[in-house]
Design an enzyme around this catalytic site. Structure first.
Site, PDB file in Angstrom:
ATOM      1  N   ASP A 136     -10.712 -27.771   9.743  1.00 43.64           N
ATOM      2  CA  ASP A 136     -10.402 -26.348   9.847  1.00 43.64           C
ATOM      3  C   ASP A 136     -11.470 -25.505   9.155  1.00 43.64           C
ATOM      4  O   ASP A 136     -12.645 -25.871   9.154  1.00 43.64           O
ATOM      5  CB  ASP A 136      -9.020 -26.099   9.236  1.00 43.64           C
ATOM      6  N   ASN A 268      -2.533 -20.780  22.385  1.00 44.37           N
ATOM      7  CA  ASN A 268      -1.775 -19.533  22.250  1.00 44.37           C
ATOM      8  C   ASN A 268      -1.984 -18.562  23.408  1.00 44.37           C
ATOM      9  O   ASN A 268      -1.991 -17.351  23.202  1.00 44.37           O
ATOM     10  CB  ASN A 268      -2.162 -18.824  20.944  1.00 44.37           C
TER      11      ASN A 268
END
Length: 624
Positions: A136, A268
């Site tokens: 990340d 998303n």
């Protein structure tokens, strides 16, 4: 020359085409930087070395070499059977996050309760000795994550920002938030409740791959290779791309075959949009997002590759400045599954990644259609039993799926459509009905297949699915049924952690102003107000009053007396207009306030002892 001839001879066996490969890089040829080549065997590897103008990096575990090649060499390598992939512009992966302003669901700590992690903790299962890597943006210094090992695979580019991008610390917040969901130690806050990770005792490794423009394929491969070399158990990838990149696919396959359990975000882009990569690869567990009602989050990607679902709407976790914050996205449903797998890995330490993935199916609550479906996969991960055979696994909710008798008036729990017939198609689709809209029902009509539909009083049809609508109380007029920006508490009340108001959290005093995040309904169809901190209170007009969003600019608690800072008019009604205007009152005078009244729009007014009303705006009056 002898060495060169020997090398050519060894290549003749697999394919005669090797004789025609250009074996020398010419400085004048067009050069491609950052080319990635996946080789199948040692012969392919040796060929790549000979064709490269410059070797940038060798990913031994992933059978991949990065370097600079001439156009001629690239074209030739693509034709060689011992070469699996040649890619000039590897995909840049993006954080799977969402900043949509429409994301207005869920509450603090409900997410941990939803997956029943407490049951594992009560048995001493906390993720201890399980190695989890978070690929990340890095992890910030945060007292709730004291034992993180940080590594960065990003090079600093001074031209892009003054921040050292190569630092392993998080400057974006995404990686810290994700890591908090997995491994945060218990941190209590009066406003946010108890923030704690799913598996607080895991050994967490932060592998930073993101820079300003995303994560390069180079940094991602380095992180995966590091994970292989350091025997990581589970890798969390809250990231994604729509590109099916063969370099990434190869790396993921090798990592999985080596024994890593890989978990990634579905994406998303919204319900109906397909799962992104790497989550879409067979070797990766794809995670969709749920809201507090166990409904698919409307921003969540869906599809046949969705394997499990977890909370991802409005979850609370850690910020980069020792604070808490709220966010939504499949980025944040993913670490719930990662943390859950860490619990299972501690419980079943000898299980392979394939066995662990299989047994996770037994720790789910089946939602939607029975069995695996494109929205929830096998269901919501839920720790409900301690044996791997699934005999005590959670089951679907027992409530009926459809209304079969006329409910009278319903409220929409999510956005739905009206249709011109009981056959719901793009041709019959009508206008959109927003969430929390009250709809009057004329009756129930079944389709030819026997599925109930609601026939509305306007002649159109709507779903009768209880997942999307709720029958409202017969006393609905006594409640607010639209989301309010601010409310004023008229008398003391309690706040609760769910819309059924069955778990009291804290008291709220009279005359407190609260910010409202959303409107929700209890299981019995009674409206509730969801606060900005995630708690719920009654929406009864007997207990709360909707007020203007600029309430802070007004006096709304009776001060007894006020002095006029300016000359103001007095009115015969709290709804001030030209028809109710009376004489002006002079600046500087002090007046007795009998009570506080409100206009129909929720603006406070001061009712004076003479029975007239004046403004409560602090620019005009001051409490004495």
């Amino acid at each position: 020359m002898n060495n060169l001839m020997k090398w050519i001879t060894t290549l003749l066996t697999p394919c005669i085409v090797f004789i025609f490969l250009p074996l020398f890089a010419h400085a004048a040829d067009e050069q491609y930087n950052n080319v990635m080549v996946v080789y199948k065997n040692d012969s392919g590897k040796e060929l790549v070395f000979n064709q490269a103008s410059k070797i940038e990096h060798i990913y031994e575990n992933l059978h991949t070499i990065e370097g600079t090649f001439t156009k001629e060499a690239v074209d030739a390598l693509k034709k060689v059977p011992d070469i699996q992939v040649v890619e000039k512009n590897p995909t840049t992966v993006e954080i799977t996050n969402t900043t949509s302003p429409l994301l207005t669901t869920i509450t603090p700590n409900w997410n941990i309760q939803a997956i029943n992690a407490q049951k594992a903790w009560s048995s001493g299962i906390t993720g201890k000795n399980v190695k989890v890597a978070v690929v990340d943006t890095g992890v910030s210094m945060n007292p709730s994550l004291p034992n993180v090992e940080r590594y960065s695979f990003v090079d600093d580019d001074p031209k892009t920002t003054s921040i050292d991008e190569s630092s392993p610390y998080d400057t974006e917040g995404h990686g810290t938030f994700v890591s908090g969901i997995i491994a945060a130690g218990v941190t209590s806050s009066q406003l946010y409740g108890n923030i704690v990770g799913v598996a607080p005792d895991v050994s967490l490794y932060s592998l930073k791959v993101f820079e300003k423009d995303g994560a390069s394929m180079e940094s991602l491969l380095k992180a995966l290779e590091w994970s292989i070399e350091n025997n990581i158990d589970i890798v969390n990838m809250s990231l994604g791309t729509t590109d099916d990149d063969p370099i990434l696919k190869n790396a993921v396959k090798i990592a999985y075959d080596t024994g890593l359990t890989l978990v990634a975000a579905a994406g998303n882009d919204g319900v109906g949009k397909d799962v992104e990569y790497p989550a879409k690869y067979d070797e990766v567990i794809a995670v969709s997002s749920l809201d507090q009602s166990n409904q698919i989050s409307y921003f969540s990607n869906t599809g046949s590759k969705v394997e499990f679902s977890a909370p991802g709407s409005d979850v609370y976790s850690l910020g980069i400045y020792d604070e808490f914050r709220e966010d939504s996205g499949t980025s944040f449903s993913t670490p719930h599954v990662t943390g859950f797998l860490a619990l299972l890995k501690q419980q079943y330490p000898d299980y392979t990644n394939k066995q662990l993935r299989k047994v996770l199916q037994n720790y789910t609550m089946d939602l939607g259609e029975k069995g695996r479906d494109p929205y929830y996969g096998y269901g919501l991960v839920n720790y409900v039993q301690t044996t791997p055979d699934g005999t005590s696994s959670a089951t679907s909710a027992s409530k009926p799926r459809y209304f079969t008798t006329n409910p009278g008036t319903v409220a929409t729990k999510v956005q739905v459509n009206q249709y011109s017939s009981t056959s719901f198609t793009s041709v019959t689709k009508g206008k959109v009905v927003a969430k929390n809209t009250l709809v009057k029902v004329a009756g129930i009509v079944k389709t030819s297949a026997g599925t109930p539909r609601l026939k509305l009083t306007n002649g159109t049809y709507m779903t009768a699915n209880l997942d999307y609508i709720v029958k409202v109380t017969s006393k609905i007029d006594q409640y607010y049924t639209k989301k309010q920006s601010k409310i004023l508490v008229k008398s003391g009340l309690y706040a609760y952690n769910n819309a059924d108001l069955d778990s009291r959290m804290t008291g709220v005093k009279k005359n407190t102003v609260l910010s409202i995040k959303d409107l929700a309904y209890s299981s019995g169809g009674v409206p509730r107000l969801k606060l900005s901190n995630g708690y719920y209170i009654t929406a009864s007009k007997d207990f709360v009053r909707a007020v203007t969003s600029s309430i802070a600019d007004y006096i709304y608690v009776n001060p007894g007396k006020v002095q006029l800072k300016r000359s103001v008019y007095q009115y015969s009604s709290s709804n001030m207009s030209s028809t109710t205007r009376k004489s002006a009152l002079p600046k500087g005078k002090t007046y007795t306030v009998k009570s506080i009244s409100f206009s129909s729009g929720g603006t406070p007014r001061l009712k004076l002892s003479n029975g007239n009303y004046i403004t409560a705006n602090k620019n005009y009056v001051v409490a004495k």
